[in-house]
Motif scaffolding. Structure first.
Motif: not given
Length: 90
Positions: A1-10
């Motif tokens: 989920m951390s990759e998804q959170a990073r993409k969402f934030s970006a």
């Protein structure tokens, strides 16, 4: 989920930086909406993500003004994505 959170934030950062040029941002938002369909994103997921964003902002102690600003940005993006991905609902 951390990759998804990073993409969402970006994605949100790009959107915030591009809000003054919504016409230039729209094609990217529409493409993102179409990609989300291929990922299996459903209509009700947009509301869940908005709620999760607000919860996260509250947990880090964001001010009411900051929360309201992010709510407006996410609302603008999600409304346009929903209209693109689910035109029958608008």
């Amino acid at each position: 989920m951390s990759e998804q959170a990073r993409k969402f934030s970006a994605t949100l950062v790009v959107a915030v930086n591009s809000l003054t040029d919504w016409e230039a941002l729209q094609p990217s938002v529409e493409a993102l909406a179409r990609r989300h369909l291929t990922y299996g994103v459903e209509l009700d997921h947009y509301e869940m993500v908005g709620t999760a964003l607000q919860t996260a902002l509250n947990r880090v102690g964001a001010s009411a003004d900051v929360c309201a600003a992010w709510r407006r940005v996410y609302g603008l993006l999600s409304e346009h994505m929903i209209a693109t991905a689910y035109p029958q609902t608008t």
